[in-house]
Design a protein around this motif. Structure first.
Motif, PDB file in Angstrom:
ATOM      1  N   GLY A 184       0.822  -1.205   0.000  1.00 53.92           N
ATOM      2  CA  GLY A 184       0.000   0.000   0.000  1.00 53.92           C
ATOM      3  C   GLY A 184       0.856   1.255   0.000  1.00 53.92           C
ATOM      4  O   GLY A 184       0.567   2.235  -0.699  1.00 53.92           O
ATOM      5  N   GLU A 185       1.923   1.221   0.774  1.00 55.58           N
ATOM      6  CA  GLU A 185       2.835   2.367   0.793  1.00 55.58           C
ATOM      7  C   GLU A 185       3.526   2.537  -0.548  1.00 55.58           C
ATOM      8  O   GLU A 185       3.759   3.662  -0.993  1.00 55.58           O
ATOM      9  CB  GLU A 185       3.884   2.186   1.903  1.00 55.58           C
ATOM     10  CG  GLU A 185       3.352   2.475   3.280  1.00 55.58           C
ATOM     11  CD  GLU A 185       4.463   2.340   4.306  1.00 55.58           C
ATOM     12  OE1 GLU A 185       5.213   3.300   4.498  1.00 55.58           O
ATOM     13  OE2 GLU A 185       4.563   1.256   4.891  1.00 55.58           O
ATOM     14  N   PHE A 186       3.859   1.403  -1.173  1.00 53.54           N
ATOM     15  CA  PHE A 186       4.497   1.499  -2.485  1.00 53.54           C
ATOM     16  C   PHE A 186       3.531   2.128  -3.482  1.00 53.54           C
ATOM     17  O   PHE A 186       3.912   2.984  -4.276  1.00 53.54           O
ATOM     18  CB  PHE A 186       4.942   0.119  -2.974  1.00 53.54           C
ATOM     19  CG  PHE A 186       5.552   0.144  -4.347  1.00 53.54           C
ATOM     20  CD1 PHE A 186       6.849   0.600  -4.537  1.00 53.54           C
ATOM     21  CD2 PHE A 186       4.814  -0.250  -5.459  1.00 53.54           C
ATOM     22  CE1 PHE A 186       7.410   0.649  -5.809  1.00 53.54           C
ATOM     23  CE2 PHE A 186       5.368  -0.196  -6.726  1.00 53.54           C
ATOM     24  CZ  PHE A 186       6.673   0.252  -6.896  1.00 53.54           C
ATOM     25  N   THR A 187       2.265   1.713  -3.426  1.00 54.26           N
ATOM     26  CA  THR A 187       1.273   2.288  -4.338  1.00 54.26           C
ATOM     27  C   THR A 187       1.134   3.795  -4.100  1.00 54.26           C
ATOM     28  O   THR A 187       1.026   4.581  -5.048  1.00 54.26           O
ATOM     29  CB  THR A 187      -0.095   1.591  -4.150  1.00 54.26           C
ATOM     30  OG1 THR A 187       0.083   0.187  -4.360  1.00 54.26           O
ATOM     31  CG2 THR A 187      -1.127   2.112  -5.136  1.00 54.26           C
ATOM     32  N   SER A 188       1.175   4.201  -2.844  1.00 51.71           N
ATOM     33  CA  SER A 188       1.115   5.638  -2.543  1.00 51.71           C
ATOM     34  C   SER A 188       2.322   6.356  -3.130  1.00 51.71           C
ATOM     35  O   SER A 188       2.209   7.473  -3.646  1.00 51.71           O
ATOM     36  CB  SER A 188       1.085   5.867  -1.024  1.00 51.71           C
ATOM     37  OG  SER A 188      -0.045   5.269  -0.479  1.00 51.71           O
TER      38      SER A 188
END
Lengths: 173, 437
Positions: A7-11
């Motif tokens: 999720g952080e990577f997607t952000s």
């Protein structure tokens, strides 16, 4: 993922993708290709994501990956390629002046070898210092200075041929 | 009116067409491409990989993305004795490219394998060797590319020879081009071209900038890799006296930018016994430990290899002059290490944290050699006590160990893999095979 999750990577992708795409566009002159290059670069970032400490390091790595992907692709297609004839850039809903500027810059940048073009884009668009450009390209600061100077000379000559006018740089030597 | 470059660049990029690649798609695609990162990564990625499998993806122009399993099998203990013959492996097929695999017409010279390399999409680059007088001093080669089984060969432009006694050895780069090596002790001679052999970039350096003391000041290049747009190479930087009872060489890693190869960059590691580069990592052994460094960040780690009792790392004296190809290798997320045990050798594959993937035992007595790790596929050759040699491939994504053939003679070419394709040689000649999926 070990340190930060998907999720952080997607952000991170969401926040960094537009800027990286603009950098890639200036280097390749095609928005569609630029999107593909950035996607490939972000996939490389993903591979290293657990080991990248903080946003600044991730952004620096992503920029390095984009430049590497674009230069590699250029080298693969042709070491002497001048991509003017291949531009399929639709550019978006901008005005005629802006569109003319974009086409003019793309034609002029296409005269500059890929590595020198990267120096120009990183110095004069991404506003990186000489040492930061050296780190991105994996070359010495002296080489950055010489490549930038040579690239600028070629670009200014191309601009003069197109417009009978001068192309100036401000603030960064 | 004069214009400002920065202002022009900002105007040129102020409007952009819609971004075709959604952030979530990139994450899913990245997860799929992540070749079975194990240990702590595996659990986190499993959801993303499964999601990608369920909904599919279509956001990239590049093809050849085979479905990937969620994780690599771990803690396997295998023996070459139990390897399954290739003909019995479901999903493995041998392909007919219709071009000769061995040059047998070289007079007194030994036969030479002509299948130089295969890429992940099944393209085969063929090296056709000739010798006008049966002499190694007058070898020459022409090159062909075969797009796949049954396809007509297309000529590949041959680079100009540096020395008439050496011929260029082509291999595929990860970006679809070709890298050409020509062994020439003491200098870096490397060439990058496109797949047709055109648009060459010559990467040469006299290595005078390499540090260390060697006899005659010559620094032989041990291995070369093309990775992330740079050429990386291990080079001998020190060696002990030729009269020493236990010969020893120390190698260090350097890199150059292909477009400016005159500038050498010293990398980690320095003074190792053997170094390998792959997938953005360099791994090495100094004879007592195994370490890895991320080439982009410089972050170094010690890899705790799970060695058996009574076994150890390869003796550095055996690694002199690159005599033990693949004593340590990496694909960026896995490491393979040749483990020396009494009466046999083992091939230990772990992730970067030292978690065991598989431990392959040779026949006893017997040993393993010519080890290469490419993506999921680990290739090597095993010598048995009866003198026969067999090429093997271990599909690390399934844990299946396959014996590809057998020969009483020394192999005339290397066993190597790329993507799901494998090249090997045996008594019948050279072959290309493919794992489905």
């Amino acid at each position: 993922m070990a340190r930060r999750d998907a999720g952080e990577f997607t952000s991170f992708v969401l926040s960094s993708q537009p800027g990286l795409r603009r950098t890639a566009y200036l280097m390749c002159g095609d928005w569609s290709l630029a999107s593909d290059f950035v996607q490939e670069a972000l996939i490389r970032v993903y591979r290293h994501w657990p080991r990248l400490r903080g946003d600044a390091e991730a952004r620096a790595y992503a920029r390095k990956a984009v430049v590497s992907v674009v230069i590699d692709a250029k080298r693969r297609r042709s070491s002497t390629e001048v991509p003017v004839d291949e531009i399929h850039d639709t550019g978006g809903p901008d005005d005629a002046d802006r569109s003319a500027d974009r086409e003019l810059l793309t034609r002029c940048l296409a005269q500059v070898p890929a590595r020198q073009r990267a120096c120009l884009v990183l110095r004069y668009y991404d506003d990186l210092s000489v040492s930061e450009v050296a780190a991105v390209l994996g070359i010495s600061e002296g080489t950055v200075k010489s490549q930038t100077a040579r690239g600028l000379e070629t670009l200014q000559a191309a601009f003069a041929r197109e417009t009978n006018d001068e192309l100036l740089v401000s603030g960064r030597e | 009116m004069p214009r400002d470059l920065t202002d022009l660049m900002e105007r040129a990029t102020s409007f952009a067409p819609p971004e075709p690649h959604a952030a979530s798609d990139i994450t899913r695609l990245a997860a799929r491409r992540q070749q079975r990162r194990t240990t702590s990564l595996a659990a986190g990625l499993a959801v993303a990989v499964l999601a990608a499998g369920a909904i599919g993806y279509g956001t990239t122009r590049s093809g050849h993305q085979a479905p990937e399993p969620v994780g690599t099998p771990h803690d396997l203990h295998q023996s070459v004795v139990d390897a399954v013959p290739a003909s019995s492996v479901a999903g493995f097929s041998t392909l007919d490219y219709g071009v000769p695999s061995v040059a047998n017409h070289l007079g007194p010279l030994a036969p030479i394998g002509q299948y130089a390399d295969v890429d992940a999409s099944g393209r085969l680059v063929v090296m056709k060797v000739t010798s006008s007088s049966g002499s190694t001093t007058e070898l020459s080669a022409t090159y062909e590319m075969v797009g796949g089984p049954g396809e007509a060969p297309a000529g590949v432009l041959a680079p100009r020879s540096v020395s008439p006694s050496n011929i260029w050895q082509p291999s595929f780069t990860g970006d679809g081009g070709l890298a050409w090596e020509q062994p020439n002790a003491g200098t870096l001679d490397y060439l990058l071209t496109d797949a047709q052999g055109q648009h060459p970039i010559t990467v040469s350096n006299d290595l005078s900038g390499v540090s260390g003391q060697t006899p005659g000041g010559v620094h032989p290049v041990r291995s070369i890799w093309y990775e992330d747009g740079r050429v990386w190479f291990s080079v001998v930087t020190r060696q002990n006296a030729a009269t020493a009872s236990s010969p020893r060489q120390w190698v260090s890693l350097y890199s150059v930018d292909p477009e400016d190869p005159s500038v050498l960059r010293a990398e980690k590691p320095a003074d190792a016994a053997e170094i390998a580069v792959g997938g953005g990592e360099a791994v090495w052994t100094d004879g007592t430990t195994v370490k890895a460094v991320d080439l982009s960040t410089g972050v170094e780690r010690t890899v705790p290899m799970p060695l058996d009792s009574g076994c150890g790392l390869p003796n550095p004296s055996l690694l002199v002059d690159g005599n033990l190809t693949g004593a340590v290798t990496t694909n960026g997320h896995l490491i393979s290490l040749l483990e020396a045990c009494p009466g046999s050798s083992h091939l230990v594959v772990t992730d970067l944290d030292g978690r065991l993937v598989t431990d392959i035992t040779s026949t006893s007595p017997g040993y393993l050699q010519q080890i290469r790790l490419s993506g999921d596929l680990l290739t090597f050759e095993g010598d048995a006590s009866d003198g026969s040699i067999s090429p093997y491939v271990d599909d690390l994504s399934t844990g299946q160990l396959v014996r590809l053939g057998s020969s009483r003679e020394r192999m005339v070419g290397d066993t190597r893999a790329n993507g799901r394709y494998v090249i090997w040689y045996d008594a019948q000649g050279g072959h290309v095979g493919r794992f489905s999926g």
